[in-house]
Design a protein around this motif. Structure first.
Motif, PDB file in Angstrom:
ATOM      1  N   HIS A 212      43.596  32.299 -26.193  1.00 22.32           N
ATOM      2  CA  HIS A 212      42.386  33.044 -25.846  1.00 22.32           C
ATOM      3  C   HIS A 212      41.289  32.840 -26.878  1.00 22.32           C
ATOM      4  N   ARG A 213      40.081  32.608 -26.395  1.00 21.93           N
ATOM      5  CA  ARG A 213      38.898  32.643 -27.247  1.00 21.93           C
ATOM      6  C   ARG A 213      37.801  33.330 -26.443  1.00 21.93           C
ATOM      7  N   SER A 214      37.009  34.124 -27.087  1.00 21.42           N
ATOM      8  CA  SER A 214      35.945  34.866 -26.408  1.00 21.42           C
ATOM      9  C   SER A 214      34.929  33.890 -25.803  1.00 21.42           C
ATOM     10  N   PRO A 215      34.169  34.308 -24.785  1.00 21.31           N
ATOM     11  CA  PRO A 215      33.276  33.392 -24.062  1.00 21.31           C
ATOM     12  C   PRO A 215      32.236  32.681 -24.929  1.00 21.31           C
ATOM     13  N   SER A 216      31.808  33.321 -26.019  1.00 21.42           N
ATOM     14  CA  SER A 216      30.753  32.722 -26.857  1.00 21.42           C
ATOM     15  C   SER A 216      31.295  31.782 -27.926  1.00 21.42           C
ATOM     16  N   ASN A 217      32.621  31.585 -27.954  1.00 19.64           N
ATOM     17  CA  ASN A 217      33.224  30.749 -28.988  1.00 19.64           C
ATOM     18  C   ASN A 217      32.753  29.299 -28.862  1.00 19.64           C
ATOM     19  N   ARG A 218      32.538  28.660 -30.010  1.00 21.87           N
ATOM     20  CA  ARG A 218      32.000  27.296 -30.010  1.00 21.87           C
ATOM     21  C   ARG A 218      33.013  26.261 -29.521  1.00 21.87           C
ATOM     22  N   THR A 219      34.275  26.618 -29.336  1.00 18.14           N
ATOM     23  CA  THR A 219      35.264  25.658 -28.840  1.00 18.14           C
ATOM     24  C   THR A 219      35.097  25.342 -27.357  1.00 18.14           C
ATOM     25  N   HIS A 220      34.436  26.249 -26.605  1.00 19.19           N
ATOM     26  CA  HIS A 220      34.293  26.064 -25.162  1.00 19.19           C
ATOM     27  C   HIS A 220      33.282  24.967 -24.833  1.00 19.19           C
ATOM     28  N   ARG A 221      33.596  24.197 -23.788  1.00 12.56           N
ATOM     29  CA  ARG A 221      32.732  23.088 -23.370  1.00 12.56           C
ATOM     30  C   ARG A 221      32.248  23.223 -21.936  1.00 12.56           C
ATOM     31  N   TYR A 222      32.778  24.197 -21.205  1.00 14.00           N
ATOM     32  CA  TYR A 222      32.437  24.329 -19.782  1.00 14.00           C
ATOM     33  C   TYR A 222      32.256  25.798 -19.397  1.00 14.00           C
ATOM     34  N   ILE A 223      31.350  26.001 -18.443  1.00 13.61           N
ATOM     35  CA  ILE A 223      31.247  27.281 -17.746  1.00 13.61           C
ATOM     36  C   ILE A 223      31.633  27.013 -16.293  1.00 13.61           C
ATOM     37  N   THR A 224      32.537  27.835 -15.763  1.00  9.50           N
ATOM     38  CA  THR A 224      32.930  27.720 -14.359  1.00  9.50           C
ATOM     39  C   THR A 224      32.509  28.978 -13.620  1.00  9.50           C
ATOM     40  N   ALA A 225      31.815  28.798 -12.510  1.00 10.60           N
ATOM     41  CA  ALA A 225      31.421  29.927 -11.659  1.00 10.60           C
ATOM     42  C   ALA A 225      32.084  29.761 -10.305  1.00 10.60           C
ATOM     43  N   ASN A 226      32.900  30.740  -9.937  1.00 13.88           N
ATOM     44  CA  ASN A 226      33.533  30.732  -8.621  1.00 13.88           C
ATOM     45  C   ASN A 226      32.581  31.392  -7.622  1.00 13.88           C
ATOM     46  N   ILE A 227      32.182  30.612  -6.605  1.00 14.79           N
ATOM     47  CA  ILE A 227      31.110  31.027  -5.698  1.00 14.79           C
ATOM     48  C   ILE A 227      31.668  31.406  -4.334  1.00 14.79           C
ATOM     49  N   ALA A 228      31.074  32.402  -3.717  1.00 11.11           N
ATOM     50  CA  ALA A 228      31.426  32.752  -2.344  1.00 11.11           C
ATOM     51  C   ALA A 228      31.071  31.582  -1.432  1.00 11.11           C
ATOM     52  N   GLY A 229      31.948  31.260  -0.481  1.00 11.23           N
ATOM     53  CA  GLY A 229      31.736  30.121   0.394  1.00 11.23           C
ATOM     54  C   GLY A 229      30.414  30.182   1.144  1.00 11.23           C
ATOM     55  N   GLY A 230      29.766  29.023   1.261  1.00 11.70           N
ATOM     56  CA  GLY A 230      28.514  28.941   1.996  1.00 11.70           C
ATOM     57  C   GLY A 230      27.272  29.231   1.178  1.00 11.70           C
ATOM     58  N   ASN A 231      27.432  29.504  -0.115  1.00  9.05           N
ATOM     59  CA  ASN A 231      26.283  29.856  -0.965  1.00  9.05           C
ATOM     60  C   ASN A 231      26.044  28.845  -2.077  1.00  9.05           C
ATOM     61  N   LYS A 232      26.570  27.653  -1.933  1.00 13.06           N
ATOM     62  CA  LYS A 232      26.512  26.686  -3.026  1.00 13.06           C
ATOM     63  C   LYS A 232      25.087  26.389  -3.476  1.00 13.06           C
ATOM     64  N   GLN A 233      24.255  25.921  -2.563  1.00  9.90           N
ATOM     65  CA  GLN A 233      22.909  25.502  -2.941  1.00  9.90           C
ATOM     66  C   GLN A 233      22.081  26.675  -3.443  1.00  9.90           C
ATOM     67  N   GLU A 234      22.267  27.827  -2.842  1.00 10.76           N
ATOM     68  CA  GLU A 234      21.534  29.027  -3.268  1.00 10.76           C
ATOM     69  C   GLU A 234      21.843  29.357  -4.721  1.00 10.76           C
ATOM     70  N   VAL A 235      23.125  29.283  -5.093  1.00  9.30           N
ATOM     71  CA  VAL A 235      23.541  29.591  -6.468  1.00  9.30           C
ATOM     72  C   VAL A 235      23.031  28.522  -7.426  1.00  9.30           C
ATOM     73  N   VAL A 236      23.120  27.251  -7.018  1.00 11.37           N
ATOM     74  CA  VAL A 236      22.626  26.165  -7.877  1.00 11.37           C
ATOM     75  C   VAL A 236      21.144  26.368  -8.179  1.00 11.37           C
ATOM     76  N   ASP A 237      20.360  26.672  -7.151  1.00  8.78           N
ATOM     77  CA  ASP A 237      18.920  26.897  -7.342  1.00  8.78           C
ATOM     78  C   ASP A 237      18.662  28.096  -8.252  1.00  8.78           C
ATOM     79  N   PHE A 238      19.464  29.120  -8.095  1.00  3.20           N
ATOM     80  CA  PHE A 238      19.312  30.324  -8.925  1.00  3.20           C
ATOM     81  C   PHE A 238      19.608  30.017 -10.390  1.00  3.20           C
ATOM     82  N   ILE A 239      20.715  29.325 -10.645  1.00  2.41           N
ATOM     83  CA  ILE A 239      21.085  28.992 -12.029  1.00  2.41           C
ATOM     84  C   ILE A 239      20.039  28.077 -12.657  1.00  2.41           C
ATOM     85  N   LYS A 240      19.559  27.126 -11.866  1.00  2.65           N
ATOM     86  CA  LYS A 240      18.526  26.217 -12.372  1.00  2.65           C
ATOM     87  C   LYS A 240      17.264  26.987 -12.768  1.00  2.65           C
TER      88      LYS A 240
END
Length: 400
Positions: A212-240
């Motif tokens: 375990h390492r907390s989310p802000s730890n410098r060892t992490h290289r990826y963020i994963t977001a599990n998205i509700a089906g059918g909302n892919k592009q909407e979420v991508v635009d929002f994050i962008k």
């Protein structure tokens, strides 16, 4: 002298007929080898793409980003935390996690470890770091133990979760009151998770330690977001739209990918191999059918009178077709007798390169045989029907 010439011509004709039969048999044998290869590769590819990998690959948006990507790493942790807090509030994002590795994107991280009470040499095992939400984000089931505490409790450097492969390597039946040693540090085993494929099905599932390492730890290289089906592009635009929060837009452009699409790309080499085999199988089968058609045309021309007489005596077209097709059925079966063992050996050798694979079963062999039989029957029947449907009186007259 004349008799010797006649015998020589007859022998030459027999040799030519034998050579035609051999060539047709070899062509159909090669066609069946390629058809079997096509079916096995297609079956394995479908198995890999649809097999349960132990985690949910669907609707997983992955953003490669690390504290180390920023010029000022001290302030980067706070900015990354703010960014994650804001995007996690989107209603279509069901869960979000930070980790050092993500499935199908593993960079070698290994450590020497000893289970408590182990007298032998240390075992070399893989390890990874992630926050407390990683397992729930990827829907990886916990089989035993409470698992990690919430991220608010810090890094929890004295606890580890292991997979089933690690438990087998340790020789354990459960994780009750179990611990491991890395150097002199004793670490409590707080969870057992189901084996899942960090890599492709071509690789064995390796024993893996999850720290375990907390989310802000410098060892992490990826963020994963599990998205509700059918909302892919909407979420991508929002994050962008929220990317400027990181204040690194120029030096750190917004990059992302979806895990299921990345997995499909991993198997592109198998896709290309399947396409190539399909092309070769089609070409070889066409050549074999042309050879069979030529052979049947030659035989039918010589047998026109016989066919006419059979029709006069009451034989139907279907009976005549079956009677003459039996001649070619033997050639196809001979080709299969050559193709089946060769294909079985070669394709099993190819499948052995995958840790999890299908088999060259009777279903594949029979499917190839029936497909070739159907194709050859269609090829031969076309010529047989041309002759068998003619007026027998006309055929007999022509032959005289």
């Amino acid at each position: 002298s004349g008799l010797r010439i006649q015998r020589g011509l007859k022998s030459f004709g027999t040799d030519k007929a034998r050579m035609r039969n051999i060539l047709v048999t070899v062509q159909f044998g090669l066609s069946m080898v390629l058809v079997i290869a096509m079916l096995v590769i297609g079956k394995q590819l479908s198995y890999m793409k649809t097999s349960d990998m132990g985690f949910d690959p669907h609707n997983q948006l992955i953003i490669p980003i690390s504290v180390n990507d920023f010029a000022e790493t001290d302030s980067a942790q706070a900015r990354l935390k703010s960014f994650k807090d804001i995007i996690s509030k989107h209603s279509a994002i069901k869960s979000i996690s930070s980790s050092r590795h993500v499935p199908f994107n593993w960079s070698g991280s290994n450590v020497f470890v000893r289970p408590g009470g182990w007298q032998g040499a240390p075992l070399r095992m893989r390890y990874t770091f992630h926050d407390a939400d990683f397992l729930s984000t990827y829907h990886i089931p916990m089989l035993e133990g409470p698992g990690f505490k919430d991220d608010s409790f810090g890094d929890q450097r004295e606890s580890v979760i292991i997979n089933e492969a690690a438990m087998r390597a340790f020789g354990w039946n459960n994780i009750n009151n179990k611990s491991i040693l890395i150097g002199d540090q004793r670490i409590e085993v707080v969870g057992l998770i189901k084996d899942f494929n960090f890599e492709t099905l071509q690789n064995e599932i390796a024993p893996t330690l999850h720290f375990h390492r907390s989310p802000s730890n410098r060892t992490h290289r990826y963020i994963t977001a599990n998205i509700a089906g059918g909302n892919k592009q909407e979420v991508v635009d929002f994050i962008k739209s929220k990317w400027p929060i990181l204040d690194a837009s120029e030096s750190l452009p917004f990059n992302y990918y979806f895990l299921d699409e990345a997995i499909d790309r991993v198997y592109q080499s198998e896709d290309r191999l399947l396409t190539m085999i399909k092309a070769f199988a089609s070409i070889t089968l066409v050549i074999a059918c042309m050879g069979l058609y030529g052979l049947s045309s030659f035989v039918m021309e010589r047998k026109k009178k016989e066919i006419g007489i059979r029709k006069v005596l009451g034989a139907g077209v279907a009976r005549i077709t079956i009677l003459f097709f039996r001649r070619y059925l033997f050639l196809v079966l001979m080709g299969f007798a050559f193709a089946a063992p060769v294909s079985y050996y070669v394709m099993n050798l190819w499948l052995s390169g995958y840790a999890r694979h299908t088999a060259v079963g009777a279903d594949v062999l029979l499917a190839s045989l029936f497909s070739i039989l159907f194709t050859s029957l269609a090829t031969v029947s076309f010529k047989i029907l041309q002759v068998a449907t003619k007026n027998p009186a006309t055929v007999i007259r022509e032959d005289n």
